[in-house]
Design an enzyme around this catalytic site. Structure first.
Site, mmCIF file in Angstrom:
data_model
loop_
_atom_site.group_PDB
_atom_site.id
_atom_site.type_symbol
_atom_site.label_atom_id
_atom_site.label_comp_id
_atom_site.label_asym_id
_atom_site.label_seq_id
_atom_site.Cartn_x
_atom_site.Cartn_y
_atom_site.Cartn_z
ATOM 1 N N ASP A 91 51.484 33.259 37.297
ATOM 2 C CA ASP A 91 51.500 34.692 38.242
ATOM 3 C C ASP A 91 51.646 34.154 39.096
ATOM 4 O OD1 ASP A 91 48.996 36.484 38.350
ATOM 5 O OD2 ASP A 91 48.212 34.549 39.381
ATOM 6 N N ASP A 126 49.782 36.036 43.061
ATOM 7 C CA ASP A 126 49.147 35.604 43.796
ATOM 8 C C ASP A 126 48.215 35.022 43.398
ATOM 9 O OD1 ASP A 126 49.485 37.992 45.552
ATOM 10 O OD2 ASP A 126 49.720 38.898 43.410
HETATM 11 N N1 LIG Z 1 43.278 47.568 43.367
HETATM 12 C C1 LIG Z 1 42.713 46.022 43.680
HETATM 13 N N2 LIG Z 1 44.152 45.198 43.201
HETATM 14 C C2 LIG Z 1 43.260 44.038 43.439
HETATM 15 C C3 LIG Z 1 42.081 43.486 43.388
HETATM 16 N N3 LIG Z 1 41.891 42.253 43.045
HETATM 17 C C4 LIG Z 1 43.059 41.799 43.738
HETATM 18 N N4 LIG Z 1 43.782 42.932 43.552
HETATM 19 C C5 LIG Z 1 46.322 43.014 43.281
HETATM 20 O O1 LIG Z 1 45.853 42.452 42.273
HETATM 21 C C6 LIG Z 1 46.628 41.516 42.737
HETATM 22 C C7 LIG Z 1 46.985 40.013 42.079
HETATM 23 O O2 LIG Z 1 48.058 39.649 41.903
HETATM 24 P P1 LIG Z 1 48.393 38.900 40.460
HETATM 25 O O3 LIG Z 1 49.955 38.394 41.198
HETATM 26 O O4 LIG Z 1 47.299 37.308 40.560
HETATM 27 O O5 LIG Z 1 48.598 39.210 39.110
HETATM 28 C C8 LIG Z 1 47.413 42.028 44.217
HETATM 29 O O6 LIG Z 1 49.094 42.311 44.175
HETATM 30 C C9 LIG Z 1 45.572 41.761 44.406
HETATM 31 O O7 LIG Z 1 46.425 42.413 45.614
HETATM 32 C C10 LIG Z 1 41.513 44.534 43.627
HETATM 33 O O8 LIG Z 1 39.838 44.697 43.599
HETATM 34 N N5 LIG Z 1 41.635 46.011 43.693
HETATM 35 MG MG LIG Z 2 47.113 35.833 40.649
#
Ligand SMILES: Nc1nc2c(ncn2[C@@H]2O[C@H](COP(=O)(O)O)[C@@H](O)[C@H]2O)c(=O)[nH]1
Ligand SMILES: [Mg+2]
Length: 484
Positions: free
Chosen positions: A45, A47
């Protein structure tokens, strides 16, 4: 050859000095067996897994953006713009009771151990009145509860607690419809907007160094996995443009200025990359549509890139993933593919008191020793009603004494436990424990993670074919026997 070496340790002592001593903060812990030698593909993953955001700046960005949206788009009082965010206050594993305005920490049985209304600690009586005295009175899921399980949710939990306090002391500033539940829904939608409309991502793209930790353990770890024959992939809910910025920074371009300086060199470490779709979440149900590639067809990689065949996709689902990995049914795939996601403990390993759990002999605790004498006597047992007045008086006095003693022991025990926990976090205590029980957060880690570690780069410290084996499961009666 010594007898010990020959008969008991099978010659392993020859290697004892070569054995690597990995610091506890970098070790990989195993809940469930994983034989890396049988693993075909290792996925990451992005983030908060490959990319570690700096919680103070990144989460503050989310907080500030959310406050602005609440004031400007959802009509919240302007005072909110003066508020500030304490990024150290909230921890993962908490549950928001959005109907009552409470924030809860519970153990693995869903017994509520700590409850705050906004920032006010609920008394034991208040807590028991709301959530009961024993295990599993509530499921704690459904629309009235929000689980704070990722770093992304810490800012919204903090802002919610601030708003609960603010509403309690300024009810006139909130219309009737803005009850605690509605306030939570507004915070949630404002956070969601920040993630969708670029509030966060544009800022990160402008100055990634401010928001992302550099990590030079990632490249050697990925190289090692690839060189040992594993397929390596990235799977993220972030969209391609943002993924490209962040991965450029992580893979060494620490001075990115604008998108023109972005390179695709980082793709050489992956066999394929799956990014999110503008329209929604990544892994959704399989409707039979083929997996879309970024740019319509494969991104054309420069010839000098060794892994030129790396493809970048957007959207998709589990069955697409299996096709890319050339594994058939989901049960087959599940056993042969390892996916690393973020379950990192913020306080645990690097905390100055991180080793307390193992080594400390918490002084308050050791003072509490309750001796229970067996009741002995040969004569028949007499009941209270049979006793004369002076015997009754003596017994009542003794009972009062014992009850006083019991409540002092309980209070001392609670105090010792509280101060022990506070060494980990002043408000919420140990992340992995609630009292003596595993916390809800620890319970999730045990159930869902085969392996866990403080950061994903630690994988590079172990052999890429290592057979990770869990320790022995110990039941309550066995731990008593083992301590003899
Ligand atoms: N629309 C929303 N996006 C969100 C929220 N919390 C996190 N995020 C986004 O998800 C991905 C996570 O990425 P990963 O690599 O861990 O799969 C990242 O782009 C965040 O900005 C939310 O509440 N709403
Ligand atoms: Mg993540």
């Amino acid at each position: 050859m010594s007898e010990a070496r020959g008969t008991h340790d099978l010659g392993l002592s020859l290697f004892s000095e070569e054995r690597q001593n990995i610091d506890i903060g970098q070790q990989i812990f195993c809940n469930s067996a994983v034989n890396m030698g049988n693993i075909v593909a290792v996925g990451f993953d992005m983030d908060y897994t490959l990319v570690q955001y700096k919680a103070d700046t990144f989460e503050s960005l989310a907080y500030d953006g959310t406050v602005k949206k609440l004031v400007r788009n959802l009509g919240y009082p302007k005072e909110l713009l003066e508020w500030s965010f304490d990024w150290t206050y909230m921890v993962r594993g908490l549950v928001l009771d959005t109907k009552r305005g409470n924030i809860l920490k519970m153990d693995r049985h869903k017994y509520v151990k700590l409850a705050y209304h906004g920032f006010r600690l609920l008394s034991k009586d208040e807590k028991v009145a709301a959530y009961g005295k024993t295990f599993i009175k509530y499921a704690f899921d459904g629309p009235d509860y929000a689980h704070i399980d990722t770093f992304f949710s810490l800012a919204e939990a903090y802002l919610y607690a601030q708003l609960v306090d603010f509403k309690d002391s300024n009810p006139e500033k909130f219309s009737e419809v803005k009850d605690y539940s509605r306030i939570y829904a507004d915070v949630r939608s404002a956070v969601d907007m920040c993630h969708r409309d670029g509030t966060l991502k544009e800022m990160v793209a402008k100055d990634p160094k401010k928001y992302i930790n550099e990590d030079n353990s990632i490249i050697p770890m990925l190289k090692m996995l690839k060189d040992s024959g594993h397929a390596v992939f990235l799977v993220t809910n972030s969209l391609w443009d943002y993924t490209n910025v962040v991965m450029n920074f992580l893979f060494g371009a620490h001075t990115i200025e604008g998108s023109s300086s972005l390179s695709l060199d980082w793709l050489q470490y992956f066999d394929f990359v799956i990014t999110g779709r503008p329209s929604g979440k990544l892994i959704n149900t399989d409707n039979g549509t083929p997996l879309a590639q970024v740019g319509g067809s494969a991104i054309e990689l420069p010839d000098r890139i060794p892994n030129k065949h790396c493809k970048v996709f957007q959207g998709g689902n589990v069955s697409h993933l299996h096709k890319l990995l050339h594994v058939g049914s989901s049960s087959q795939a599940g056993g042969r593919c390892l996916l690393f996601l973020n379950l990192k403990e913020r306080l645990g390993f690097s905390h100055p008191h991180g080793r307390l759990e193992r080594n400390s002999n918490c002084s308050g605790m050791s003072e509490i020793r309750l001796r229970i004498k067996p009741i002995t006597g040969s004569g028949p047992l007499s009941t209270y009603e049979d006793m004369d007045a002076s015997e009754k008086e003596k017994l009542t006095a003794k009972l009062e004494l014992l009850e006083g003693y019991r409540s002092r022991v309980r209070a001392a025990h609670q105090e010792a436990q509280r101060s022990f926990h506070q060494q980990f976090h002043p408000v919420w205590g140990q992340l992995m424990k609630a009292g003596y029980q595993n916390s809800r957060f620890a319970h999730q880690m045990e159930r869902f993670a085969c392996l866990y570690t403080s950061r994903v780069g630690n994988l590079g410290l172990y052999s890429p074919t290592k057979y990770y084996r869990p320790g022995e499961n110990i039941m309550a009666h066995e731990s008593n026997v083992l301590s003899l």
